[in-house]
Each structure stands twice: as C-alpha cells, then as structure tokens.
Design a protein around this motif. Structure first.
Motif, PDB file in Angstrom:
ATOM      1  N   ASN A 181       6.188   0.272   6.862  1.00  0.00           N
ATOM      2  CA  ASN A 181       7.542   0.654   6.464  1.00  0.00           C
ATOM      3  C   ASN A 181       7.886   2.063   6.960  1.00  0.00           C
ATOM      4  OD1 ASN A 181       9.986   0.105   4.869  1.00  0.00           O
ATOM      5  ND2 ASN A 181       9.274   1.808   3.616  1.00  0.00           N
ATOM      6  N   VAL A 236       0.857  -1.192   0.000  1.00  0.00           N
ATOM      7  CA  VAL A 236       0.000   0.000   0.000  1.00  0.00           C
ATOM      8  C   VAL A 236       0.890   1.237   0.000  1.00  0.00           C
ATOM      9  CG1 VAL A 236      -1.819   1.249   1.210  1.00  0.00           C
ATOM     10  CG2 VAL A 236      -1.761  -1.255   1.294  1.00  0.00           C
ATOM     11  N   GLY A 237       0.802   2.013  -1.085  1.00  0.00           N
ATOM     12  CA  GLY A 237       1.685   3.175  -1.264  1.00  0.00           C
ATOM     13  C   GLY A 237       2.639   2.846  -2.402  1.00  0.00           C
ATOM     14  N   ALA A 238       2.437   3.509  -3.550  1.00  0.00           N
ATOM     15  CA  ALA A 238       3.224   3.167  -4.739  1.00  0.00           C
ATOM     16  C   ALA A 238       4.302   4.203  -5.006  1.00  0.00           C
ATOM     17  CB  ALA A 238       2.296   3.033  -5.943  1.00  0.00           C
ATOM     18  N   GLY A 239       4.899   4.738  -3.933  1.00  0.00           N
ATOM     19  CA  GLY A 239       5.983   5.713  -4.081  1.00  0.00           C
ATOM     20  C   GLY A 239       7.326   5.004  -4.159  1.00  0.00           C
ATOM     21  N   ILE A 256      -4.890   4.035   7.454  1.00  0.00           N
ATOM     22  CA  ILE A 256      -4.709   2.920   6.510  1.00  0.00           C
ATOM     23  C   ILE A 256      -4.905   1.589   7.247  1.00  0.00           C
ATOM     24  CG2 ILE A 256      -3.017   1.722   5.033  1.00  0.00           C
ATOM     25  CD1 ILE A 256      -3.651   4.362   3.785  1.00  0.00           C
ATOM     26  N   LYS A 274      -3.625   5.577  -2.988  1.00  0.00           N
ATOM     27  CA  LYS A 274      -4.860   6.295  -2.661  1.00  0.00           C
ATOM     28  C   LYS A 274      -5.941   5.974  -3.673  1.00  0.00           C
ATOM     29  CE  LYS A 274      -3.294  10.526  -2.547  1.00  0.00           C
ATOM     30  NZ  LYS A 274      -2.501  11.593  -2.028  1.00  0.00           N
ATOM     31  N   LYS A 287      14.060  12.697  -6.459  1.00  0.00           N
ATOM     32  CA  LYS A 287      12.715  12.549  -7.037  1.00  0.00           C
ATOM     33  C   LYS A 287      12.203  13.830  -7.686  1.00  0.00           C
ATOM     34  CE  LYS A 287      10.502  12.872  -2.476  1.00  0.00           C
ATOM     35  NZ  LYS A 287       9.785  12.109  -1.458  1.00  0.00           N
ATOM     36  N   LEU A 331      -2.118   9.233   9.079  1.00  0.00           N
ATOM     37  CA  LEU A 331      -2.398   8.557   7.805  1.00  0.00           C
ATOM     38  C   LEU A 331      -2.176   7.045   7.948  1.00  0.00           C
ATOM     39  CD1 LEU A 331      -3.043   8.587   4.767  1.00  0.00           C
ATOM     40  CD2 LEU A 331      -0.629   9.069   4.341  1.00  0.00           C
ATOM     41  N   SER A 358       9.882   4.993   8.925  1.00  0.00           N
ATOM     42  CA  SER A 358      11.301   5.185   9.249  1.00  0.00           C
ATOM     43  C   SER A 358      11.481   5.560  10.709  1.00  0.00           C
ATOM     44  CB  SER A 358      11.887   6.326   8.423  1.00  0.00           C
ATOM     45  OG  SER A 358      11.596   6.179   7.075  1.00  0.00           O
ATOM     46  N   VAL A 367      10.928  13.654   3.206  1.00  0.00           N
ATOM     47  CA  VAL A 367      10.813  12.455   4.051  1.00  0.00           C
ATOM     48  C   VAL A 367      11.714  12.620   5.273  1.00  0.00           C
ATOM     49  CG1 VAL A 367      11.206   9.949   4.130  1.00  0.00           C
ATOM     50  CG2 VAL A 367      10.229  10.968   2.069  1.00  0.00           C
ATOM     51  N   PHE A 388      12.464  -1.114   5.366  1.00  0.00           N
ATOM     52  CA  PHE A 388      13.357  -1.433   4.245  1.00  0.00           C
ATOM     53  C   PHE A 388      14.204  -0.200   3.935  1.00  0.00           C
ATOM     54  CE2 PHE A 388       9.905  -4.430   3.764  1.00  0.00           C
ATOM     55  CZ  PHE A 388      10.486  -5.572   3.244  1.00  0.00           C
ATOM     56  N   PHE A 427      -7.037  -1.000  -2.912  1.00  0.00           N
ATOM     57  CA  PHE A 427      -6.229  -1.910  -2.093  1.00  0.00           C
ATOM     58  C   PHE A 427      -7.053  -2.644  -1.047  1.00  0.00           C
ATOM     59  CE2 PHE A 427      -5.393   2.116   0.294  1.00  0.00           C
ATOM     60  CZ  PHE A 427      -5.680   1.703   1.584  1.00  0.00           C
ATOM     61  N   ALA A 469       3.431   1.412   2.869  1.00  0.00           N
ATOM     62  CA  ALA A 469       4.555   2.333   2.609  1.00  0.00           C
ATOM     63  C   ALA A 469       4.012   3.678   2.131  1.00  0.00           C
ATOM     64  CB  ALA A 469       5.504   1.725   1.578  1.00  0.00           C
ATOM     65  N   VAL A 470       3.081   4.255   2.909  1.00  0.00           N
ATOM     66  CA  VAL A 470       2.544   5.581   2.561  1.00  0.00           C
ATOM     67  C   VAL A 470       3.407   6.644   3.239  1.00  0.00           C
ATOM     68  CG1 VAL A 470       0.225   4.615   2.289  1.00  0.00           C
ATOM     69  CG2 VAL A 470       0.844   5.692   4.464  1.00  0.00           C
ATOM     70  N   PHE A 471       3.032   7.927   3.064  1.00  0.00           N
ATOM     71  CA  PHE A 471       3.821   9.026   3.643  1.00  0.00           C
ATOM     72  C   PHE A 471       4.094   8.806   5.130  1.00  0.00           C
ATOM     73  CE2 PHE A 471       1.356  11.790   0.470  1.00  0.00           C
ATOM     74  CZ  PHE A 471       2.337  11.667  -0.487  1.00  0.00           C
TER      75      PHE A 471
HETATM   76  P1  NAD Z   1       6.709   8.627  -1.356  1.00  0.00           P
HETATM   77  O1  NAD Z   1       6.298  10.029  -1.139  1.00  0.00           O
HETATM   78  O2  NAD Z   1       7.627   8.290  -2.481  1.00  0.00           O
HETATM   79  O3  NAD Z   1       5.406   7.690  -1.517  1.00  0.00           O
HETATM   80  C1  NAD Z   1       4.333   7.691  -0.630  1.00  0.00           C
HETATM   81  C2  NAD Z   1       3.136   7.105  -1.349  1.00  0.00           C
HETATM   82  O4  NAD Z   1       2.034   7.018  -0.422  1.00  0.00           O
HETATM   83  C3  NAD Z   1       2.648   7.966  -2.534  1.00  0.00           C
HETATM   84  O5  NAD Z   1       2.561   7.170  -3.701  1.00  0.00           O
HETATM   85  C4  NAD Z   1       1.271   8.424  -2.070  1.00  0.00           C
HETATM   86  O6  NAD Z   1       0.335   8.616  -3.128  1.00  0.00           O
HETATM   87  C5  NAD Z   1       0.869   7.263  -1.160  1.00  0.00           C
HETATM   88  N1  NAD Z   1      -0.268   7.599  -0.305  1.00  0.00           N
HETATM   89  C6  NAD Z   1      -0.513   8.768   0.317  1.00  0.00           C
HETATM   90  N2  NAD Z   1      -1.721   8.705   0.945  1.00  0.00           N
HETATM   91  C7  NAD Z   1      -2.207   7.464   0.723  1.00  0.00           C
HETATM   92  C8  NAD Z   1      -3.409   6.802   1.096  1.00  0.00           C
HETATM   93  N3  NAD Z   1      -4.332   7.415   1.819  1.00  0.00           N
HETATM   94  N4  NAD Z   1      -3.589   5.528   0.666  1.00  0.00           N
HETATM   95  C9  NAD Z   1      -2.666   4.903  -0.066  1.00  0.00           C
HETATM   96  N5  NAD Z   1      -1.505   5.485  -0.468  1.00  0.00           N
HETATM   97  C10 NAD Z   1      -1.282   6.759  -0.081  1.00  0.00           C
HETATM   98  O7  NAD Z   1       7.324   8.160   0.041  1.00  0.00           O
HETATM   99  P2  NAD Z   1       8.417   7.027   0.324  1.00  0.00           P
HETATM  100  O8  NAD Z   1       9.763   7.640   0.242  1.00  0.00           O
HETATM  101  O9  NAD Z   1       8.108   5.820  -0.491  1.00  0.00           O
HETATM  102  O10 NAD Z   1       8.142   6.747   1.867  1.00  0.00           O
HETATM  103  C11 NAD Z   1       7.094   5.886   2.274  1.00  0.00           C
HETATM  104  C12 NAD Z   1       7.394   5.421   3.693  1.00  0.00           C
HETATM  105  O11 NAD Z   1       8.649   4.715   3.695  1.00  0.00           O
HETATM  106  C13 NAD Z   1       7.528   6.554   4.709  1.00  0.00           C
HETATM  107  O12 NAD Z   1       6.980   6.129   5.938  1.00  0.00           O
HETATM  108  C14 NAD Z   1       9.027   6.747   4.799  1.00  0.00           C
HETATM  109  O13 NAD Z   1       9.433   7.311   6.029  1.00  0.00           O
HETATM  110  C15 NAD Z   1       9.501   5.305   4.677  1.00  0.00           C
HETATM  111  N6  NAD Z   1      10.886   5.138   4.201  1.00  0.00           N
HETATM  112  C16 NAD Z   1      11.386   5.914   3.196  1.00  0.00           C
HETATM  113  C17 NAD Z   1      12.673   5.709   2.750  1.00  0.00           C
HETATM  114  C18 NAD Z   1      13.241   6.509   1.602  1.00  0.00           C
HETATM  115  O14 NAD Z   1      14.455   6.417   1.360  1.00  0.00           O
HETATM  116  N7  NAD Z   1      12.445   7.271   0.870  1.00  0.00           N
HETATM  117  C19 NAD Z   1      13.482   4.711   3.315  1.00  0.00           C
HETATM  118  C20 NAD Z   1      12.939   3.905   4.324  1.00  0.00           C
HETATM  119  C21 NAD Z   1      11.633   4.129   4.762  1.00  0.00           C
END
Ligand code: NAD
Length: 289
Positions: A116, A7-10, A99, A32, A273, A95, A118, A238, A140, A75, A88-90
């Motif tokens: 996931n 869940v969360g395609a970032g 979820i 989302k 990004k 939030l 941090s 982040v 991760f 989802f 893996a959402v924000f």
């Molecule tokens: P990102 O901004 O790339 O992606 C977040 C995704 O969450 C987006 O696609 C967004 O549309 C989605 N989202 C938001 N609201 C949502 C909802 N209501 N339902 C479903 N999806 C929703 O962020 P990221 O870098 O992938 O980080 C995600 C998580 O992973 C965070 O908790 C971050 O702290 C953690 N993390 C990040 C890293 C990193 O290097 N970026 C490393 C380890 C952990």
C-alpha cells in the motif's frame, strides 16, 4: 473463507482490515514484533460502531465483520494461511523490502502480495521476492471505508494473472480500480501531493488562511476537501516522505517540500493523528487555528 493478512496496524492498515472484514475476509492484523495490535482491532470496531450509530452500517454485518477480525501477534506466523497479504507499514523503501523478504519465507506461492505504498517503486519491492510476479501495488485511500478508489500499480514483474486477481479483489472490496504503470507517485500522489505542497507554500507566503485556501478549492473547484485539511488527514510526516521521494525521483521544484512542512513535522504537528496540523483536531473534527 478467504484469508487476508494486513501488515502494519496504522491508519491505512486499520482501514484496509476494516473493509476486508466487512467484505467477508477472515482478517489478521499484524505489526512490528512486540506491538500489540489488539487496540488497533478495537479501534476498527469503534469505527464500525460509529457507522451503525449513523445508520450507515447494519449491526448484524458489523458483528459478523468483528468476528472475522483478529490481532496477529506474529505476522510471519499468520502469513502461511493468507490468500492475500497487504502491507501497509511506513513509507520507507528499505522497510518495505525487509517486510517482503520476511513474508516471502512464509507465504504460500499462490498468495497475492499487495503493497500500500503511496509513491515507492513496486518493481524494487517485488525485486526482493523469489516470486515477484505476484506482487502488485494496492494503493488504497484514506479513510478506506469511505474512499471508492483502489489504484493498482503494475510492477515490471507483475503477471497478468496477478493483475486479474487484484482487479477481482477490488470488486470484492467494493472499490473502483484504476491501473497505473510503476512510475514515482503513480497517478494520484503525483498530482495530489503537488497541490498539497503548493497550498502549504501559499500559507507560508501569507496568501490566505489555511481555512480560506481550503475553501477556495472546495467551493471554487468542487474538491470535496481542501488540500491542507487533506494533508492533515493523510499525516504531514507521510506526505513529507512522499514529497522527498518524488523530488529525488522526478526532480521538479513543485515537489520540493516547504520549510513550514518540515518544521511542523519536527514539532510533531502531524495532523489529525497527533491532534494538530494546519487545523486543531477536536473529537475527530477540524477546527481552524
Ligand atoms: P502509520 O504511521 O499510521 O502506520 C504505519 C504502521 O506500520 C505503524 O503501525 C507501525 O508500527 C507499522 N510498522 C512499522 N515498522 C513495522 C515493521 N517492521 N513491521 C510491521 N509493522 C511496522 O502510516 P499509514 O498512514 O497507515 O501509512 C502506511 C502506508 O500507507 C505508507 O506507505 C503510506 O504512504 C501509505 N498510504 C497512506 C495514506 C494516508 O492517508 N495515511 C494513504 C494512502 C497510502
């Protein structure tokens, strides 16, 4: 075949889905409501293609993994079939709680639920669930297909069985697990963010250029990547969210986010990004500014 829902395609959701598909999971990638995750699935394929071109991934393995990956339009609808769900959402506690509240209505009672985050409290996320014992932090690292670590964070409620299943999951995904108590920032972010923030303060004070600060730690201390380039890779937004959370929880001045960081986030300079952070990012490569 075991099924995973991400869940969360970032950045991270894509990376986790990538590795899970290569490790034999049937993977659905959701986001989302209203967000089409087909481009995210295409991007994962693109990343795998690069691996094939570089001779690091077998084309047949790539094809099999791609066949196991799909976009999820809703989802919650895909949650019922999942053996494992990784969120893996924000980095936002409310939030993540929302979820998990939704997921709980749909997942099987025996599904493993990983978050996931941090830095956020896993016990608070588990606390919104009727079966909190199956929730665990699955932290991760970016890029997930390259980084070997999986930091497992045990909430107060996490059962021994859940921890054992998460350790199995790490093995299946080819990751080396560490097990950490549920404290702000766990082991990795608590140390790593400190270093990143201090490097930004040094840049603010004109101690050296971003590239030279990074080279100091790369060559002087054998870090594979300097703290500023790493912050660009993680995303300044982040890291800012993590720093603010750690400062609220742990209080130390070392977690106070530098003004330069807030300014860059406000200007949309989020790192790789967005194409610019402490470096300019051209075709995936960092160029000193
Ligand atoms: P990102 O901004 O790339 O992606 C977040 C995704 O969450 C987006 O696609 C967004 O549309 C989605 N989202 C938001 N609201 C949502 C909802 N209501 N339902 C479903 N999806 C929703 O962020 P990221 O870098 O992938 O980080 C995600 C998580 O992973 C965070 O908790 C971050 O702290 C953690 N993390 C990040 C890293 C990193 O290097 N970026 C490393 C380890 C952990």
């Amino acid at each position: 075949m075991a099924k995973m829902l991400v869940v969360g395609a970032g950045t991270m959701g894509r990376g986790i889905a990538h590795v899970a598909a290569l490790s034999g999971f049937d993977v659905a990638v959701g986001d989302k409501k209203g967000v089409d995750t087909a481009p995210a699935v295409a991007a994962i394929r693109g990343e795998m293609d690069k691996g094939v071109q570089k001779g690091k991934l077998d084309a047949a393995l790539r094809d099999a993994a791609v066949a196991r990956l799909r976009a999820s339009a809703d989802f919650c609808a895909d949650a019922a079939a999942a053996d494992v769900v990784i969120e893996a959402v924000f980095e936002d506690l409310d939030l993540k709680k929302k979820i998990f509240t939704h997921l709980e209505e749909h997942v099987r009672p025996d599904a493993l639920l990983g978050t996931n985050t941090s830095s956020l409290p896993i016990s608070a996320i588990a606390g919104v669930c009727r079966h909190p014992g199956r929730v665990i932090g699955t932290h991760f690292f970016n890029p997930v297909h390259i980084m070997a670590l999986l930091e497992l964070v045990r909430a107060e409620q996490t059962t021994d069985e859940t921890l054992a299943r998460a350790l199995d999951l790490a093995k299946t995904l080819g990751k080396t697990p560490i097990v950490v108590r549920d404290v702000p920032g766990f082991a990795t972010s608590r140390l790593g963010v400190c270093l990143g923030l201090e490097a930004i303060r040094m840049l603010e004070q004109g101690v050296a250029s971003a590239a030279d600060i990074d080279t100091a730690l790369e060559l002087g201390y054998r870090h594979p990547m300097g703290p500023l380039k790493l912050t660009d890779l993680v995303g300044l937004d982040v890291r800012l969210a993590i720093a603010d959370h750690l400062h609220r929880e742990l209080r130390g001045d070392q977690y106070r986010a530098p003004e330069l960081m807030r300014k860059m986030v406000a200007e949309g300079k989020l790192g790789k990004k967005s194409g610019e952070g402490f470096y300019r990012w051209v075709d995936g490569n960092a160029v000193a500014k």
